[in-house]
Design a protein around this motif. Structure first.
Motif, short mmCIF file in Angstrom:
data_model
loop_
_atom_site.label_atom_id
_atom_site.label_comp_id
_atom_site.label_asym_id
_atom_site.label_seq_id
_atom_site.Cartn_x
_atom_site.Cartn_y
_atom_site.Cartn_z
N GLY A 97 28.72 33.81 17.55
CA GLY A 97 28.75 34.55 18.79
C GLY A 97 29.81 34.06 19.73
O GLY A 97 30.98 33.93 19.39
N SER A 98 29.36 33.74 20.94
CA SER A 98 30.30 33.31 21.96
C SER A 98 30.68 31.84 21.83
O SER A 98 31.58 31.37 22.52
CB SER A 98 29.69 33.54 23.35
N GLN A 99 30.01 31.14 20.92
CA GLN A 99 30.32 29.72 20.72
C GLN A 99 31.69 29.63 20.10
O GLN A 99 31.92 30.13 19.01
CB GLN A 99 29.28 29.08 19.81
N GLY A 100 32.65 29.00 20.79
CA GLY A 100 34.00 29.00 20.26
C GLY A 100 34.25 27.94 19.22
O GLY A 100 35.14 28.09 18.39
N ASN A 101 33.50 26.84 19.24
CA ASN A 101 33.81 25.74 18.34
C ASN A 101 32.86 25.70 17.17
O ASN A 101 31.74 26.19 17.24
CB ASN A 101 33.74 24.42 19.09
N LEU A 102 33.34 25.11 16.08
CA LEU A 102 32.49 24.89 14.92
C LEU A 102 31.42 23.86 15.25
O LEU A 102 31.70 22.84 15.87
CB LEU A 102 33.33 24.36 13.76
N GLN B 29 49.39 32.20 14.89
CA GLN B 29 49.26 31.83 16.30
C GLN B 29 47.81 31.48 16.60
O GLN B 29 46.90 32.20 16.21
CB GLN B 29 49.73 33.00 17.18
N ALA B 30 47.64 30.39 17.27
CA ALA B 30 46.29 29.91 17.56
C ALA B 30 46.09 29.86 19.07
O ALA B 30 46.63 28.99 19.74
CB ALA B 30 46.07 28.52 16.96
N THR B 31 45.32 30.79 19.57
CA THR B 31 45.05 30.76 21.00
C THR B 31 44.11 29.63 21.36
O THR B 31 44.09 29.17 22.50
CB THR B 31 44.43 32.09 21.47
N THR B 32 43.35 29.19 20.39
CA THR B 32 42.40 28.11 20.64
C THR B 32 42.54 27.03 19.57
O THR B 32 42.58 27.33 18.38
CB THR B 32 40.95 28.63 20.62
N ILE B 98 41.09 30.92 13.87
CA ILE B 98 41.52 32.30 13.64
C ILE B 98 40.51 33.19 14.36
O ILE B 98 39.30 33.03 14.19
CB ILE B 98 41.52 32.65 12.13
N ARG B 99 41.01 34.11 15.13
CA ARG B 99 40.13 34.94 15.94
C ARG B 99 40.25 36.39 15.51
O ARG B 99 41.35 36.89 15.32
CB ARG B 99 40.47 34.80 17.41
N ARG B 100 39.12 37.05 15.35
CA ARG B 100 39.11 38.49 15.08
C ARG B 100 38.16 39.13 16.07
O ARG B 100 36.97 38.83 16.09
CB ARG B 100 38.68 38.78 13.65
N GLY B 101 38.71 39.98 16.91
CA GLY B 101 37.90 40.58 17.96
C GLY B 101 37.47 39.53 18.96
O GLY B 101 38.30 38.78 19.47
N SER B 102 36.18 39.41 19.18
CA SER B 102 35.68 38.48 20.18
C SER B 102 35.20 37.17 19.58
O SER B 102 34.68 36.31 20.29
CB SER B 102 34.53 39.12 20.96
N ASN B 104 35.68 33.72 16.89
CA ASN B 104 36.42 32.88 15.96
C ASN B 104 35.76 33.03 14.60
O ASN B 104 34.53 32.98 14.48
CB ASN B 104 36.38 31.43 16.41
N THR B 105 36.58 33.22 13.57
CA THR B 105 36.00 33.50 12.26
C THR B 105 36.36 32.46 11.20
O THR B 105 35.72 32.41 10.15
CB THR B 105 36.45 34.88 11.75
N GLU B 106 37.40 31.70 11.44
CA GLU B 106 37.79 30.65 10.51
C GLU B 106 38.42 29.50 11.28
O GLU B 106 38.89 29.70 12.40
CB GLU B 106 38.81 31.15 9.48
N ALA B 107 38.44 28.34 10.66
CA ALA B 107 39.10 27.19 11.27
C ALA B 107 39.89 26.46 10.20
O ALA B 107 39.42 26.29 9.08
CB ALA B 107 38.08 26.25 11.90
N PHE B 108 41.08 26.04 10.56
CA PHE B 108 41.92 25.27 9.65
C PHE B 108 42.26 23.95 10.32
O PHE B 108 42.52 23.90 11.52
CB PHE B 108 43.19 26.06 9.30
N PHE B 109 42.24 22.91 9.52
CA PHE B 109 42.33 21.56 10.07
C PHE B 109 43.67 20.90 9.79
O PHE B 109 44.27 21.09 8.73
CB PHE B 109 41.21 20.69 9.49
N GLY B 110 44.10 20.09 10.74
CA GLY B 110 45.23 19.21 10.49
C GLY B 110 44.80 18.05 9.59
O GLY B 110 43.62 17.91 9.26
N GLN B 111 45.77 17.24 9.23
CA GLN B 111 45.52 16.16 8.29
C GLN B 111 44.81 14.98 8.94
O GLN B 111 44.31 14.09 8.26
CB GLN B 111 46.84 15.65 7.69
#
Lengths: 114, 118
Positions: A97-102, B29-32, B98-102, B104-111
């Protein structure tokens, strides 16, 4: 509050056998994403598998599959034909949802024994 | 998948100095972006959320004056540990969403960056 629980701090499995890692979560959201990440000794976080909550079909990636039980809020990871390279920490994680972080579980240390 | 590059991978610094860690999204591009700290044998602890063009949001208990975060562009966030002390020694990891719509749907990590303060 959204939480992720991994109740198995450590597990071990013989090479070529199958192992299942448990994960439960708590949320009031209806739309969310669940992940399993692997962190080997290099400490690089590697995405293993991803599940979208609105999809009923369990995600699979080669030897990795999940058992997603939405009503029970359970998301277990099954590793088939375990390999020595699967030895790592495994983290279950949640985006909702609105939670932005994992939100991460505490992790399960998996050891694959030859 | 998308690539996130974190630099340096390890750094040793003297107590009282400052250290900057960079996190770049190479092909998106990563807004967050998110900054985590990981203690040995523990899970990732979120320190702050970095939003492009605005101030970072810090988690409770994280000193914003010690851990300065700047997200000046859609592909770069930096974490500066100011006046570092030995207790700041840790493993720091960034991730880009990675954001789709409202959502965040995926996250990719640095080393990750292993910081040692001596």
């Amino acid at each position: 509050a959204q939480t992720v629980t991994q109740s198995q701090p450590e597990m071990s499995v013989q090479e070529a056998e199958t192992v299942t890692l448990s994960c439960t979560y708590d949320t009031s959201e209806n739309n969310y994403y669940l992940f399993w990440y692997k962190q080997p000794p290099s400490r690089q976080m590697i995405l293993v598998i991803r599940q979208e909550a609105y999809k009923q079909q369990n995600a699979t990636e080669n030897r990795f599959s999940v058992n997603f039980q939405k009503a029970a809020k359970s998301f277990s990871l099954k590793i088939s034909d375990s390999q020595l390279g699967d030895t790592a920490m495994y983290f279950c994680a949640f985006y909702g949802g609105s939670q932005g972080n994992l939100i991460f579980g505490k992790g399960t240390k998996l050891s694959v024994k030859p | 998948g998308a690539v996130v590059s974190q630099h340096p991978s390890w750094v040793i610094c003297k107590s009282g100095t400052s250290v900057k860690i960079e996190c770049r999204s190479l092909d998106f591009q990563a807004t967050t972006m998110f900054w985590y700290r990981q203690f040995p044998k523990q899970s990732l602890m979120l320190m702050a959320t970095s939003n492009e063009g605005s101030k970072a949001t810090y988690e409770q208990g994280v000193e914003k004056d010690k851990f300065l975060i700047n997200h000046a562009s859609l592909t770069l966030s930096t974490l500066t540990v100011t006046s570092a002390h030995p207790e700041d020694s840790s493993f720091y990891i960034c991730s880009a969403a990675i954001r789709r719509g409202s959502m965040n749907t995926e996250a990719f990590f640095g080393q990750g960056t292993r910081l040692t303060v001596v």
